[in-house]
Design an enzyme around this catalytic site. Structure first.
Site, PDB file in Angstrom:
ATOM      1  CE  LYS A 160      -4.224   1.378   2.417  1.00 44.94           C
ATOM      2  NZ  LYS A 160      -5.092   1.584   1.270  1.00 44.94           N
TER       3      LYS A 160
HETATM    4  C1  LIG Z   1      -6.494  -0.633  -3.907  1.00 41.11           C
HETATM    5  C2  LIG Z   1      -7.141  -1.188  -2.689  1.00 41.11           C
HETATM    6  N1  LIG Z   1      -7.633  -2.445  -2.718  1.00 41.11           N
HETATM    7  C3  LIG Z   1      -8.228  -2.991  -1.649  1.00 41.11           C
HETATM    8  C4  LIG Z   1      -8.366  -2.281  -0.466  1.00 41.11           C
HETATM    9  C5  LIG Z   1      -9.035  -2.922   0.719  1.00 41.11           C
HETATM   10  O1  LIG Z   1      -8.083  -3.202   1.725  1.00 41.11           O
HETATM   11  P1  LIG Z   1      -8.490  -3.212   3.247  1.00 41.11           P
HETATM   12  O2  LIG Z   1      -9.675  -4.094   3.376  1.00 41.11           O
HETATM   13  O3  LIG Z   1      -7.290  -3.777   3.930  1.00 41.11           O
HETATM   14  O4  LIG Z   1      -8.770  -1.820   3.632  1.00 41.11           O
HETATM   15  C6  LIG Z   1      -7.871  -0.983  -0.392  1.00 41.11           C
HETATM   16  C7  LIG Z   1      -7.973  -0.199   0.846  1.00 41.11           C
HETATM   17  O5  LIG Z   1      -7.073  -0.206   1.637  1.00 41.11           O
HETATM   18  C8  LIG Z   1      -7.230  -0.428  -1.520  1.00 41.11           C
HETATM   19  O6  LIG Z   1      -6.755   0.827  -1.489  1.00 41.11           O
END
Ligand SMILES: Cc1ncc(COP(=O)(O)O)c(C=O)c1O
Length: 313
Positions: A160
């Site tokens: 991320k």
């Molecule tokens: C590109 C992307 N995919 C998926 C997610 C979902 O991840 P999470 O459930 O850990 O927030 C996020 C958010 O963080 C994201 O930015």
């Protein structure tokens, strides 16, 4: 969403006033997006005590994202965990969104980061629903983006990282400009990847299906929780690559993510999905999820990290 009333920010080990939490224009992270971050939700539980949802998993992903880019976060997980709790308490928040970020500061502007210092900060603020309360209940209208999700051979899709979100910004901006609520990006091979900030699930003949790391997605922590909830509720869950047709012909579809929580998808490019509203299975999973985050379901108390209130200074 509003940053109003946030008094305190945690930056480089100290709690400082909002107005002092600034970054220099020469910061490497500002020019090249060299940073990693997390998004964590804190919910007010039944007892009135706030609790962070899956704090440890988020912080572990934070360190893993940093490791991919070789940023050494100069704090331990325990220090960041304590800092997050202190910040929520000092800002007198009950339910909120927490954003830890670690980015390269100012030293040089060569693309190679060299000796740029690793800075860290944490924000916490009230952020209710991401795609609107109406979207949570009735579903959102999405479009398939003309922008493809980058492949893991181009950037580490499971990290991320700040600059990686330019891809999402292009997709969501195009979706908004064309009157949709959110974008879905296909991967380089034309299979479904994910939303601009959320993972994707489809329901077909009672089975719950989502894609996985080989489909260029961020491995969402909500996604992981939903898989566990679905199994606990007795549903068959499968993880496999999904084609666009799997979404268009699904009985139900929904997004998962920290910001979006569990949001049904009711239309894709004006084509109605299933009954064109939140499906029954989506609703059951959503209800169990909201019970879990509020501490109403003993099976999932393991996911909550209570925030101790500090005595008023
Ligand atoms: C590109 C992307 N995919 C998926 C997610 C979902 O991840 P999470 O459930 O850990 O927030 C996020 C958010 O963080 C994201 O930015």
């Amino acid at each position: 969403m509003s940053f109003e009333n946030i008094k305190w920010i945690w930056k480089n080990g100290e709690i400082i006033p909002w107005a002092e939490a600034t970054v220099h224009v020469s910061a490497h992270g500002l020019h090249y997006g060299s940073g990693v971050f997390e998004g964590i939700r804190c919910y007010e539980t039944e007892s009135g005590q706030p609790a962070l949802f899956r704090l440890n998993e988020h912080l572990e992903r934070f360190y893993n994202s940093a490791a991919v880019y070789n940023f050494k976060i100069p704090y331990t997980i325990e220090e960041l965990s304590d800092a997050i709790c202190e910040l929520i308490s000092l800002n007198e928040l009950k339910s909120c969104y927490v954003r830890p970020i670690c980015y390269l500061g100012s030293a040089s502007l060569g693309v190679y980061p060299g000796k740029c210092p690793v800075e860290a900060a944490i924000m916490a603020w009230s952020w209710s629903t991401y795609l609107g309360a109406e979207g949570l209940e009735n579903g959102v209208r999405v479009t398939v983006s003309p922008w493809r999700k980058f492949h893991s051979s181009m950037m580490p899709t499971t990290a991320k990282a700040c600059g990686q979100y330019l891809n999402s910004i292009l997709a969501v901006s195009d979706a908004f400009a064309r009157g949709f609520d959110e974008a879905i990006l296909l991967d380089i091979d034309g299979r479904l990847a994910e939303g601009s900030g959320e993972n994707l699930f489809v329901v077909k003949d009672g089975k719950i299906i989502t894609n996985n790391a080989s489909d260029s997605i961020l491995m969402g922590i909500t996604r992981d929780g939903v898989i566990e909830i679905a199994k606990e509720l007795g549903y068959a869950v499968e993880t496999k690559s999904l084609e666009l047709a799997d979404l268009l012909h699904a009985d139900e579809a929904f997004f998962t993510g920290t910001a979006v929580e569990i949001t049904p998808i009711r239309e894709v490019d004006n084509q109605i999905i299933g009954a064109g509203k939140r499906g029954i299975i989506t609703e059951k999973i959503q209800k169990t999820f909201f019970d879990a985050v509020a501490g109403r379901d003993s099976r999932f108390l393991k996911w909550l990290h209570p925030v101790e209130r500090l005595v008023a200074a």
